[in-house]
Design an enzyme around this catalytic site. Sequence first.
Site, short mmCIF file in Angstrom:
data_model
loop_
_atom_site.label_atom_id
_atom_site.label_comp_id
_atom_site.label_asym_id
_atom_site.label_seq_id
_atom_site.Cartn_x
_atom_site.Cartn_y
_atom_site.Cartn_z
N ALA A 99 0.84 -1.20 0.00
CA ALA A 99 0.00 0.00 0.00
C ALA A 99 0.87 1.24 0.00
CB ALA A 99 -0.90 0.01 1.23
N LYS A 100 0.32 2.37 -0.30
CA LYS A 100 1.01 3.65 -0.14
C LYS A 100 -0.05 4.74 -0.13
CE LYS A 100 5.46 4.80 -0.14
NZ LYS A 100 6.49 3.91 0.41
N GLY A 101 0.21 5.80 0.61
CA GLY A 101 -0.77 6.88 0.66
C GLY A 101 -0.10 8.20 0.86
#
Length: 432
Positions: free
Chosen positions: A122-124
Amino acid sequence: MSSDTSDQSTADSLEPAPDASESALSTARRQLDRAVALVDVDPNVVERFTYPDGVHEVTVPIERDDGTVEVFRGYRAQHDSVRGPYKGGIRFHPEVSREECIGLAMWMTWKCAVMDIPFGGAKGGVVVDPKELSDDERERLTRRFTDEIRNVIGPTTDIPAPDMGTDAETMSWMMDAYSMQEAETIPGVVTGKPPVIGGSEGRSEAPGRSVAIVTREVADYYGSPLSESTVAVQGFGSVGANAARLLDDWGATVVAVSDVNGAAYDPGGLDTRAIPSHEEEPEAVTRHADRTIENDELLALDVDVLVPAAVGNAITEANVGDVRADVIVEGANGPVSFGADEILAERDVPVIPDILANAGGVTVSYFEWLQDINRRAWSEERVNEELETEMLSAWDAVRTEYEDRDVSWRDAAYAVALGRLAKAHEARGLWP
Ligand code: NAD
């Protein structure tokens, strides 16, 4: 408000991007295409890897110190969770975009699989320049962003960590915001926290330590042990400074280190502890150097090992012709563009990929999560010992693929990751 959307439009609009500004998503997809052509993976599984499971886009309104309200845009891209909860950093940066988050989330999936950690990718981030916010505004932004993504994160679903523009303090606020809403203390919702609230000893040093371990192994592999090797490191922050200092401790001659202003250079070897890291004194490398060179000169030094540990796309088709290092170890995420990577492969210059080299960060994040769940802290010695074991195990797996398949180190790392991920997808099948 948060919304859940598939990424069909991004995939359809994928065009080869200009080299220097090639997006993380474009590079990640091209690397995947290249690797699957070499590795025997079910095309139906590959089709699923091309897209993120979901991208959550939120608006984050905060009250500025002058009483006005400003609305920021935030994202959380979740790529694949077949092997465990999504895992990846949160960036506060003006250039955060949906595409960048998806590309970086894909790299997290491969990185966790290379390390055999039971997490997905994931990445945000939030589109903001954190330097333009006061401390109070940054705290309000962090807490509100956490609340906006609260229903898609959690200790068993998706576990954020610090990244560009965020730090241990940001993670403390995220943990607190999440815990207050859930009415219980939940340290395992984020990693990279201060040890006093469940963070792990050795976490901040870990990506640099893994870069140093991999550099040591690759130097031995090519018959030039650290004691006989010269090293240049671009970027003297969390990754670069820790890697340079450990390599210095382990006998390497670190001839150059740099920050955004330029490089300190000594062909006889620098005292890496006499130069302040980004955290100790930001952007002060050249102020503490007897002799300086430009950053592009550092990349062109005739050294045994070059460690680009600052930014993505540091080595592109435009400057790869100047690179004279025998080996490149990727400290940053995506520092070698896809085009430059192919040219280096033609020149037989080994590039040890980011998904292996800097994976110490996510590995110790996994240790932190284990400590949080068990409510029991490990000593720094234990963290470093277990990290060493995990890194050597991943190195062995990648080296075996490298030798068996006669491919690049990056493709070998992808082969390890894709093999593990594909087996998991095949075992679980496609629901419903
Ligand atoms: P940091 O902010 O601590 O340090 C970055 C360093 O790079 C600073 O010294 C800065 O001056 C320098 N720099 C910036 N632009 C530069 C340029 N154009 N030329 C030369 N130097 C430049 O950052 P960090 O945490 O060390 O991260 C560096 C890279 O490593 C990023 O790509 C990041 O995504 C990646 N990474 C970080 C971690 C982590 O946990 N910190 C883990 C894995 C990967």
